[in-house]
Design an enzyme around this catalytic site. Sequence first.
Site, short mmCIF file in Angstrom:
data_model
loop_
_atom_site.label_atom_id
_atom_site.label_comp_id
_atom_site.label_asym_id
_atom_site.label_seq_id
_atom_site.Cartn_x
_atom_site.Cartn_y
_atom_site.Cartn_z
N CYS A 89 17.71 -18.69 9.64
CA CYS A 89 17.46 -18.28 10.62
C CYS A 89 18.38 -19.54 11.52
O CYS A 89 17.80 -20.86 10.88
CB CYS A 89 16.14 -17.42 11.00
SG CYS A 89 15.73 -17.43 12.85
N GLU A 132 18.20 -9.83 12.50
CA GLU A 132 18.37 -9.60 14.15
C GLU A 132 17.60 -8.08 15.16
O GLU A 132 17.51 -8.61 16.18
CB GLU A 132 20.10 -9.62 14.27
CG GLU A 132 20.39 -10.78 13.83
CD GLU A 132 20.46 -11.76 14.26
OE1 GLU A 132 19.75 -11.84 15.32
OE2 GLU A 132 20.27 -12.55 13.23
N HIS A 135 14.11 -9.51 15.20
CA HIS A 135 14.22 -10.15 16.68
C HIS A 135 13.99 -9.95 17.81
O HIS A 135 13.06 -9.78 18.68
CB HIS A 135 14.89 -11.21 17.13
CG HIS A 135 15.34 -12.71 16.11
ND1 HIS A 135 14.46 -13.50 16.20
CD2 HIS A 135 16.75 -12.87 14.86
CE1 HIS A 135 14.32 -14.75 15.23
NE2 HIS A 135 15.65 -14.26 13.86
#
Length: 172
Positions: A89, A132, A135
């Site tokens: 990441c 993602e 996130h």
Amino acid sequence: MVLELVEPDHPLLRTKLERFDFNNPPTNPHQLANDLIETMVHNKGLGLSANQCGLPYRVFVLWSNPTKVMFNPVVADVSTEEILLEEGCLTYPNLFIKIKRPKLVRIRYMDSHGEAHTDKFTGISARCVQHEVDHLNGENYTMRANKFHYDQALRQRKKQKREYKVPVYAEN
């Protein structure tokens, strides 16, 4: 424009982001998409979410051909088969953790024009999409790791830092 990446303790990385409102856009979605792509490429990433740059928008970009921009992504379906692979990441440089994730994912999202799409991803693309989306939901891959794999990754990162230190020689 290349955006700055935030530190791992930034509050937006622990916040589930609200949907991007195309009827009353808080920012230009095309410029936002371009900035995220430029930032991802600059940092040599495979994906990048807006909150990794301190922006409170539910959007991420994915390295592909062509590059995908996904506003308001929703995981529609995942395979039952899971794969254990190392994941990295941009928020946590040089921290590669083994994470188990579904092999296939189907995702609904909007492009920068507000047009709806549904796509299926497999392999590394499926992994990146799930990473993602995490996130955007205020989660990150360190939360998904089991303790053994997380500790192993921390030891490996520490070892790499030692190996790359430049020796200091005393002057004679």
